[in-house]
Scaffold this motif. Structure first.
Motif, short mmCIF file in Angstrom:
data_model
loop_
_atom_site.label_atom_id
_atom_site.label_comp_id
_atom_site.label_asym_id
_atom_site.label_seq_id
_atom_site.Cartn_x
_atom_site.Cartn_y
_atom_site.Cartn_z
N LEU A 48 0.82 -1.21 0.00
CA LEU A 48 0.00 0.00 0.00
C LEU A 48 0.85 1.26 0.00
CD1 LEU A 48 -2.91 1.21 0.41
CD2 LEU A 48 -2.51 1.01 2.84
N LEU A 49 1.90 1.27 0.82
CA LEU A 49 2.71 2.48 0.99
C LEU A 49 4.20 2.16 0.90
CD1 LEU A 49 0.71 3.99 3.96
CD2 LEU A 49 0.81 4.93 1.67
N PHE A 55 6.06 6.56 9.75
CA PHE A 55 4.96 6.45 10.69
C PHE A 55 5.46 6.21 12.10
CE2 PHE A 55 3.25 5.70 6.60
CZ PHE A 55 1.96 6.23 6.63
N LYS A 63 2.09 -3.71 5.01
CA LYS A 63 1.56 -2.52 4.34
C LYS A 63 2.63 -1.79 3.54
CE LYS A 63 -1.55 -0.05 7.17
NZ LYS A 63 -1.79 1.04 8.11
N LEU B 155 -6.76 4.95 -0.03
CA LEU B 155 -6.07 4.62 1.22
C LEU B 155 -4.60 5.04 1.16
CD1 LEU B 155 -7.54 1.10 2.01
CD2 LEU B 155 -8.13 3.28 3.06
N ASN B 159 -2.34 8.26 3.07
CA ASN B 159 -1.29 7.78 3.97
C ASN B 159 -1.90 7.17 5.21
OD1 ASN B 159 1.42 7.82 3.35
ND2 ASN B 159 1.43 10.05 3.35
N VAL B 160 -2.93 6.39 5.02
CA VAL B 160 -3.76 5.96 6.14
C VAL B 160 -2.94 5.28 7.24
CG1 VAL B 160 -4.39 3.79 5.00
CG2 VAL B 160 -5.88 4.73 6.76
N ALA B 161 -3.05 5.82 8.44
CA ALA B 161 -2.32 5.26 9.57
C ALA B 161 -3.18 4.23 10.29
CB ALA B 161 -1.92 6.37 10.54
N GLU B 162 -4.47 4.47 10.27
CA GLU B 162 -5.40 3.57 10.97
C GLU B 162 -5.54 2.23 10.26
OE1 GLU B 162 -7.28 6.91 13.21
OE2 GLU B 162 -6.11 6.78 11.41
#
Lengths: 159, 205
Positions: A48-49, A55, A63, B155, B159-162
């Motif tokens: 995803l990232l 973070f 992820k 998403l 940069n979705v953290a959840e």
């Protein structure tokens, strides 16, 4: 045994000898398929990232490119793969929404991160279909390591 | 006043409440738009959905759907996504214009973008009243692709953290047919903390 395993978003799976690994709907996400043709061990990740270090509390290592690919590699080694025999094919990293800003898109960042991580692990990329503005589905056949891509309204093709 | 300790559970409740407030407003706005005919509205379902299941929301990650995406900036930022399938979009366009414009041609797209705008703006109005924050939505973007690709991209963009996302399911029944849609709110981590604090302080005054 000829089953198919679906890899969800921010997830990965490994499989040996036969069957199929599939991930559906790669947008800016990048699908990374790793294959050891000698041991017939396959692994697929839906990333995803790009970077977990951005973070504070990265909860799910699958992820992010920097943590998912080593994790995938480790799992493949567990079932008989050798890092030096691995080849990679990648797909995705598109930009679906046409934002007006000229910043690097999330898709491009993801592609770049995946390339860097694979280079660090010395895994060559032997096929790819990345960028553009469409979503993709990626199938990895465990028996021979072929990777097939499909998009809305287009024929499937091998990379 | 002293800072109240805020538990994760409480934050989830606030997220859900953010959803409820907005859903009522957003659905009212949509039914006002469709006021030429009688519109029955189902009570919106508000749910927190695990991130990994988000791409399957529309009945399969590979299903081709229409997504309208709006970014909201201010002291806080979040993202709203309105998803509908082709049939619902067709019904919506026909109900609003009284004509069967093809959804993917200019008029159809324009109607859908406007619906996305109005639904999101009414949601923001409700939230703005409660928090005294001013929200600035960007112009909406429309895309047609696999549901999984659209949602995955959203998403990633946020940069979705959840690991959980707030989802409002809305459904209307009109004379022209059923309209079903999903409205997703994806706040970033700081946004949620700020809104929780504002709502808690507001409730204590």
């Amino acid at each position: 045994m000829n089953e198919q395993i679906r890899v969800k978003i921010a997830d990965y799976a490994v499989k040996k000898e036969e069957g199929m690994l599939i991930t559906v709907g790669l947008g800016s996400c990048v699908g990374v398929a790793l294959y050891d043709s000698f041991a017939k061990v396959a692994g697929l990740a839906h990333i995803l990232l790009s970077d977990s270090t951005l973070f504070k509390t990265p909860s799910n290592p699958a992820k992010f490119a920097d943590t998912a690919i080593p994790l995938l590699l480790e799992q493949m080694i567990c079932i008989g793969a050798k890092p030096t025999r691995l080849k990679a094919k990648i797909a995705g990293g598109s930009q679906l929404f046409s934002f007006e800003r000229s910043m690097t898109s999330v898709g491009e960042k993801n592609i770049c991160a995946v390339r860097n991580v694979l280079a660090l692990l010395r895994i060559p990329i032997t096929g790819e279909e990345v960028g553009g503005s469409v979503g993709r589905t990626m199938k990895l056949f465990v028996q021979h390591g072929k990777v097939v891509i499909s998009t809305v309204g287009l024929e499937e093709r091998e990379i | 006043m002293p800072e109240l300790p805020i538990s994760e559970e409480f934050k989830l409740d606030v997220l859900k409440e953010m959803g409820n407030i907005g859903a009522g407003n957003a659905t009212t706005a949509l039914s006002t738009l469709l006021n030429y005919e009688r519109v029955n509205m189902h009570v919106p379902e508000v749910d927190l959905c695990p991130l990994v299941d988000i791409p399957d929301l529309m009945g399969g990650a590979e299903k081709s759907v229409i997504g309208i995406y709006i970014r909201v900036f201010s002291e806080v930022s979040f993202y709203a996504v309105f998803l509908i399938d082709f049939e619902s979009a067709q019904t919506l366009v026909a109900s609003l214009t009284g004509k069967k414009y093809p959804v993917m041609e200019e008029m159809g797209r324009s109607v859908l973008l406007e619906v996305g705008n109005i639904v999101t703006a009414s949601y923001l109005n409700a939230l703005s009243h409660l928090t005294n924050l001013t929200f600035l939505p960007e112009p909406p973007l429309l895309v047609v692709d696999m549901a999984g690709a659209i949602l995955g991209t959203v998403l990633a963009e946020t940069n979705v953290a959840e690991d959980y996302i707030l989802v409002l399911k809305t459904a209307f029944v009109t004379a022209a047919g059923d309209i079903e849609g999903n409205f997703l709110i994806i706040p970033d981590q700081n946004t949620l903390d700020i809104i929780v604090r504002l709502l808690v302080n507001g409730a204590c005054q």
